[in-house]
Design an enzyme around this catalytic site. Structure first.
Site, mmCIF file in Angstrom:
data_model
loop_
_atom_site.group_PDB
_atom_site.id
_atom_site.type_symbol
_atom_site.label_atom_id
_atom_site.label_comp_id
_atom_site.label_asym_id
_atom_site.label_seq_id
_atom_site.Cartn_x
_atom_site.Cartn_y
_atom_site.Cartn_z
ATOM 1 N N THR A 14 0.825 -1.213 0.000
ATOM 2 C CA THR A 14 0.000 0.000 0.000
ATOM 3 C C THR A 14 0.852 1.252 0.000
ATOM 4 O O THR A 14 0.433 2.295 -0.508
ATOM 5 C CB THR A 14 -0.934 -0.025 1.234
ATOM 6 O OG1 THR A 14 -1.838 -1.108 1.063
ATOM 7 C CG2 THR A 14 -1.728 1.251 1.390
ATOM 8 N N SER A 61 1.222 -7.563 -0.769
ATOM 9 C CA SER A 61 1.904 -8.601 0.019
ATOM 10 C C SER A 61 1.009 -9.792 0.351
ATOM 11 O O SER A 61 1.501 -10.794 0.867
ATOM 12 C CB SER A 61 2.538 -8.021 1.281
ATOM 13 O OG SER A 61 1.610 -7.852 2.309
ATOM 14 N N THR A 94 1.677 -4.314 4.256
ATOM 15 C CA THR A 94 1.550 -4.587 5.690
ATOM 16 C C THR A 94 0.941 -5.959 5.990
ATOM 17 O O THR A 94 1.120 -6.486 7.084
ATOM 18 C CB THR A 94 0.683 -3.507 6.382
ATOM 19 O OG1 THR A 94 -0.642 -3.552 5.838
ATOM 20 C CG2 THR A 94 1.284 -2.131 6.220
ATOM 21 N N ASP A 95 0.234 -6.549 5.005
ATOM 22 C CA ASP A 95 -0.516 -7.769 5.330
ATOM 23 C C ASP A 95 0.367 -8.936 5.760
ATOM 24 O O ASP A 95 0.010 -9.682 6.668
ATOM 25 C CB ASP A 95 -1.386 -8.193 4.133
ATOM 26 C CG ASP A 95 -2.650 -7.343 4.032
ATOM 27 O OD1 ASP A 95 -2.826 -6.439 4.869
ATOM 28 O OD2 ASP A 95 -3.452 -7.577 3.114
#
Ligand code: SIN
Length: 313
Positions: A14, A61, A94-95
């Site tokens: 992101t 990710s 971030t995932d």
């Protein structure tokens, strides 16, 4: 005084996201904006450190894979071996950031600072958090305080150690948390000499009311060499699973009891781990226990080394 030299490795996420024209901007696509544009959006970055940047992946990710980890690892090891590089910043979605961070924590040489960061808002959001996170990551990677801490993560102004950080919330700039201060982080790097070309497949199987044992059979039949059981409570194995687990064990599949709750799964605490040949994760959450098990299997550790070492991860 000469400024430290920091290498930036960009993988997408992101932090490099932009509104998706295909849906009139109602959603965004991660991993679109190139690293050069991300750097240009942060005035003053060059005053903290001299920089060079490589776009090594450009993905959301959620699509990170073990091969993707090995790709990042190769670029990161190359950077850290370069005497002109003082520290490394990795931009990541971030995932699955905590999984990549922990993988690198176990596989990179210790010493030079390595800091991962990402963003909760895309790069074209009017209040994007990526520029501040990138600035904080470069500042941390350029700081002697980040030396010998293992891999670090910085999000929303807060540094975290890779071992304990997790994405705890789906929304909000404060999505990440840890039960340990980053100042207590210790380096690891126990697989820093391992150079696998692939990683053995390890699946995570969830425990829940009525979870069918055929999940185990399906994973093993499909080629899993290890299973992390993300079980209820204290890592409680459903009675219905026991025959399938025994068959898996007889086929040489490594079985590791972990919990979907926070807190330790204690060996032989509520199950006969020694008798059943099950490994126990201590307080490693299932996604990180999986990383550890994949690396241990890649290194050829036998069952007793695994169980002896795993609680210390
Ligand atoms: C991703 O993980 O790549 C998308 C979500 C994010 O970065 O926050």
């Amino acid at each position: 005084m000469t400024r430290p030299h920091i290498r930036i490795l960009a993988t997408g996420g992101t932090i490099a996201g932009e509104a998706d024209p295909a849906c009139n901007g109602a959603r965004y696509r991660a991993g679109v904006r190139p690293v050069t544009a991300l750097l240009a959006a942060v005035p003053g970055l060059g005053e903290i450190a001299s920089l060079d940047a490589q776009q090594i992946l450009a993905i959301d990710s959620k699509d990170m894979t073990p091969d993707g980890w090995l790709h990042i690892l190769s670029a990161a090891r190359q950077a850290l071996a370069d005497p002109s590089v003082d520290g490394l910043v990795i931009l990541h979605g971030t995932d699955t950031l905590e999984e990549s961070a922990y993988f690198l924590h176990l596989t990179l040489p210790t010493g030079k600072p390595v800091v991962l960061t990402g963003a909760m808002r895309p790069a074209d959001h009017p209040e994007a958090d990526g520029p501040a996170n990138l600035l904080a990551a470069v500042r941390l990677a350029a700081s002697p305080d980040a030396t010998d801490k293992g891999v670090l993560v910085v999000m929303n102004g807060t540094p975290y150690g890779a071992r304990h950080v997790r994405k705890a919330r789906t929304r909000g700039l404060d999505a990440f948390e840890s039960d340990q201060s980053w100042t207590a982080a210790v380096p690891d790097g126990r697989f820093a000499r391992l150079t696998p070309s692939t990683l053995p497949r390890v699946d995570i199987l969830p425990g829940y009311a009525g979870a069918p044992a055929m999940l185990i059979n399906a994973s093993v039949a499909d080629g899993a060499r290890g299973l992390v059981l993300a079980l209820t409570g204290h890592g409680s194995v459903p009675t219905d699973w026991e025959p399938a687990l025994q068959r898996a064990r007889e086929q040489g599949v490594a079985l590791l009891r972990a919990s979907r709750c926070a807190g330790p799964v204690i060996r032989n605490g509520n199950a006969d781990d020694d008798g059943a040949g099950w490994l126990t994760a201590n307080d490693l959450p299932p996604p990180k226990a999986r990383v550890a098990l994949m690396l241990a299997l890649a290194a050829g550790w036998d069952a007793s080394t695994l169980q002896h070492q795993l609680p210390g991860f």
